[in-house]
Write a protein that holds these residues in place. Sequence first.
Motif, PDB file in Angstrom:
ATOM      1  N   ALA A  26      -5.198   1.354  15.910  1.00 16.07           N
ATOM      2  CA  ALA A  26      -6.037   1.790  14.795  1.00 16.07           C
ATOM      3  C   ALA A  26      -7.287   0.925  14.686  1.00 16.07           C
ATOM      4  CB  ALA A  26      -5.246   1.707  13.490  1.00 16.07           C
ATOM      5  N   VAL A  27      -8.398   1.568  14.356  1.00 15.03           N
ATOM      6  CA  VAL A  27      -9.670   0.872  14.165  1.00 15.03           C
ATOM      7  C   VAL A  27     -10.345   1.469  12.936  1.00 15.03           C
ATOM      8  CG1 VAL A  27     -11.960   0.451  15.155  1.00 15.03           C
ATOM      9  CG2 VAL A  27      -9.953   0.403  16.632  1.00 15.03           C
ATOM     10  N   PRO A  28     -10.831   0.608  12.009  1.00 12.79           N
ATOM     11  CA  PRO A  28     -11.524   1.157  10.836  1.00 12.79           C
ATOM     12  C   PRO A  28     -12.860   1.790  11.231  1.00 12.79           C
ATOM     13  CG  PRO A  28     -11.581  -1.250  10.788  1.00 12.79           C
ATOM     14  CD  PRO A  28     -10.759  -0.850  11.974  1.00 12.79           C
ATOM     15  N   LEU A  29     -13.233   2.814  10.485  1.00 20.17           N
ATOM     16  CA  LEU A  29     -14.500   3.501  10.728  1.00 20.17           C
ATOM     17  C   LEU A  29     -15.624   2.822   9.959  1.00 20.17           C
ATOM     18  CD1 LEU A  29     -13.319   7.202  10.408  1.00 20.17           C
ATOM     19  CD2 LEU A  29     -13.654   5.864  12.504  1.00 20.17           C
ATOM     20  N   GLY A  30     -16.792   2.805  10.566  1.00 23.22           N
ATOM     21  CA  GLY A  30     -17.986   2.266   9.920  1.00 23.22           C
ATOM     22  C   GLY A  30     -19.079   3.302   9.924  1.00 23.22           C
ATOM     23  N   GLY A  31     -20.312   2.855   9.833  1.00 19.63           N
ATOM     24  CA  GLY A  31     -21.444   3.769   9.871  1.00 19.63           C
ATOM     25  C   GLY A  31     -21.501   4.695   8.666  1.00 19.63           C
ATOM     26  N   GLY A  32     -21.150   4.177   7.495  1.00 17.73           N
ATOM     27  CA  GLY A  32     -21.198   4.977   6.282  1.00 17.73           C
ATOM     28  C   GLY A  32     -19.943   5.790   6.021  1.00 17.73           C
ATOM     29  N   LEU A  33     -18.942   5.659   6.893  1.00 18.25           N
ATOM     30  CA  LEU A  33     -17.691   6.387   6.710  1.00 18.25           C
ATOM     31  C   LEU A  33     -16.596   5.431   6.264  1.00 18.25           C
ATOM     32  CD1 LEU A  33     -17.791   8.547   9.940  1.00 18.25           C
ATOM     33  CD2 LEU A  33     -18.366   9.260   7.624  1.00 18.25           C
ATOM     34  N   TYR A  46       0.856  -1.177   0.000  1.00 19.53           N
ATOM     35  CA  TYR A  46       0.000   0.000   0.000  1.00 19.53           C
ATOM     36  C   TYR A  46       0.896   1.233   0.000  1.00 19.53           C
ATOM     37  CZ  TYR A  46      -3.603   3.315   1.519  1.00 19.53           C
ATOM     38  OH  TYR A  46      -4.467   4.382   1.608  1.00 19.53           O
ATOM     39  N   SER A  47       0.630   2.160  -0.893  1.00 15.58           N
ATOM     40  CA  SER A  47       1.420   3.390  -0.983  1.00 15.58           C
ATOM     41  C   SER A  47       0.556   4.596  -0.683  1.00 15.58           C
ATOM     42  CB  SER A  47       2.007   3.552  -2.384  1.00 15.58           C
ATOM     43  OG  SER A  47       2.930   2.545  -2.640  1.00 15.58           O
ATOM     44  N   VAL A  48       1.153   5.561  -0.016  1.00 15.43           N
ATOM     45  CA  VAL A  48       0.493   6.824   0.282  1.00 15.43           C
ATOM     46  C   VAL A  48       1.396   7.936  -0.232  1.00 15.43           C
ATOM     47  CG1 VAL A  48      -0.408   8.329   2.080  1.00 15.43           C
ATOM     48  CG2 VAL A  48      -0.512   5.868   2.386  1.00 15.43           C
ATOM     49  N   ARG A  49       0.882   8.736  -1.153  1.00 19.70           N
ATOM     50  CA  ARG A  49       1.619   9.901  -1.646  1.00 19.70           C
ATOM     51  C   ARG A  49       1.167  11.087  -0.806  1.00 19.70           C
ATOM     52  NH1 ARG A  49       4.411  10.710  -6.021  1.00 19.70           N
ATOM     53  NH2 ARG A  49       3.541   8.906  -7.078  1.00 19.70           N
ATOM     54  N   LEU A  50       2.108  11.672  -0.069  1.00 21.29           N
ATOM     55  CA  LEU A  50       1.777  12.753   0.840  1.00 21.29           C
ATOM     56  C   LEU A  50       2.063  14.128   0.252  1.00 21.29           C
ATOM     57  CD1 LEU A  50       3.153  11.061   4.040  1.00 21.29           C
ATOM     58  CD2 LEU A  50       0.777  11.232   3.318  1.00 21.29           C
ATOM     59  N   SER A  96      -5.478  -1.754   4.784  1.00 19.27           N
ATOM     60  CA  SER A  96      -5.216  -2.072   6.188  1.00 19.27           C
ATOM     61  C   SER A  96      -3.753  -1.837   6.548  1.00 19.27           C
ATOM     62  CB  SER A  96      -5.622  -3.514   6.503  1.00 19.27           C
ATOM     63  OG  SER A  96      -4.716  -4.436   5.924  1.00 19.27           O
ATOM     64  N   LEU A  97      -2.915  -1.515   5.561  1.00 17.91           N
ATOM     65  CA  LEU A  97      -1.514  -1.183   5.828  1.00 17.91           C
ATOM     66  C   LEU A  97      -1.318   0.303   6.145  1.00 17.91           C
ATOM     67  CD1 LEU A  97       0.189  -3.411   3.118  1.00 17.91           C
ATOM     68  CD2 LEU A  97       0.321  -3.709   5.600  1.00 17.91           C
ATOM     69  N   LEU A  98      -2.363   1.114   6.013  1.00 18.38           N
ATOM     70  CA  LEU A  98      -2.230   2.538   6.328  1.00 18.38           C
ATOM     71  C   LEU A  98      -1.735   2.779   7.756  1.00 18.38           C
ATOM     72  CD1 LEU A  98      -2.547   5.539   5.511  1.00 18.38           C
ATOM     73  CD2 LEU A  98      -4.863   5.393   6.428  1.00 18.38           C
ATOM     74  N   PRO A  99      -2.257   2.078   8.773  1.00 14.70           N
ATOM     75  CA  PRO A  99      -1.717   2.297  10.124  1.00 14.70           C
ATOM     76  C   PRO A  99      -0.214   2.028  10.210  1.00 14.70           C
ATOM     77  CG  PRO A  99      -3.827   1.188  10.261  1.00 14.70           C
ATOM     78  CD  PRO A  99      -3.445   1.204   8.802  1.00 14.70           C
ATOM     79  N   SER A 100       0.292   1.112   9.408  1.00 14.20           N
ATOM     80  CA  SER A 100       1.737   0.861   9.384  1.00 14.20           C
ATOM     81  C   SER A 100       2.495   2.050   8.819  1.00 14.20           C
ATOM     82  CB  SER A 100       2.043  -0.404   8.576  1.00 14.20           C
ATOM     83  OG  SER A 100       1.607  -1.549   9.281  1.00 14.20           O
ATOM     84  N   CYS A 101       1.907   2.731   7.842  1.00 17.44           N
ATOM     85  CA  CYS A 101       2.531   3.945   7.308  1.00 17.44           C
ATOM     86  C   CYS A 101       2.588   5.025   8.387  1.00 17.44           C
ATOM     87  CB  CYS A 101       1.778   4.443   6.084  1.00 17.44           C
ATOM     88  SG  CYS A 101       1.947   3.402   4.628  1.00 17.44           S
ATOM     89  N   LEU A 102       1.543   5.120   9.189  1.00 18.77           N
ATOM     90  CA  LEU A 102       1.549   6.101  10.268  1.00 18.77           C
ATOM     91  C   LEU A 102       2.561   5.734  11.349  1.00 18.77           C
ATOM     92  CD1 LEU A 102      -1.839   6.546   9.352  1.00 18.77           C
ATOM     93  CD2 LEU A 102      -1.072   8.440  10.748  1.00 18.77           C
ATOM     94  N   HIS A 103       2.773   4.448  11.590  1.00 24.46           N
ATOM     95  CA  HIS A 103       3.809   4.036  12.544  1.00 24.46           C
ATOM     96  C   HIS A 103       5.176   4.490  12.042  1.00 24.46           C
ATOM     97  CE1 HIS A 103       6.637   1.367  14.648  1.00 24.46           C
ATOM     98  NE2 HIS A 103       5.772   1.474  15.639  1.00 24.46           N
TER      99      HIS A 103
END
Length: 159
Positions: free
Chosen positions: A93-100, A25-29, A131-138
Amino acid sequence: MKRFVVVEACPFPDVLRARCAQFSYSVRLTPVRRPHRTSVIDEHLAVNVDACADASLLECGDVLQGSRAYSVAAALRRVVDLIAAHPACGVAAVPLGGGLSGWALAGGSDRCAILVPSRAGRPGCASEEQSLLPSCLHAWLVAGRSLREWPDAHVVPTG
């Protein structure tokens, strides 16, 4: 589920790329102006708190993340509780639900809580890659940054 995650920067902080055995997973900041060499900036253990039956993994996991989606309020309570219960954890980290679509996260030296909307994807659903986004934040924290500084972060007061 547990996985060993490697996060690379090319260059930091422009692009972060997290990878494990079968996903990346890549994130371009920021806009990348020219090609750069990739360098590993973080390696860590990520543990799914909803599927882990081994308490010792929860005590040594660098990233503790849920797989069940929660409402914003419940997700924020969950990450704050996780980070408080597991002091060695760098990011909860926890994924958001409820339409988000996105993540509630807590961590760093100040243990702040943030919301990060997903850049793509279905609401309430985090793909294996996302699901690898939290690893990028770490990796972001390991590099000396704060969760508050993440470009898409919405800081949430937890008091």
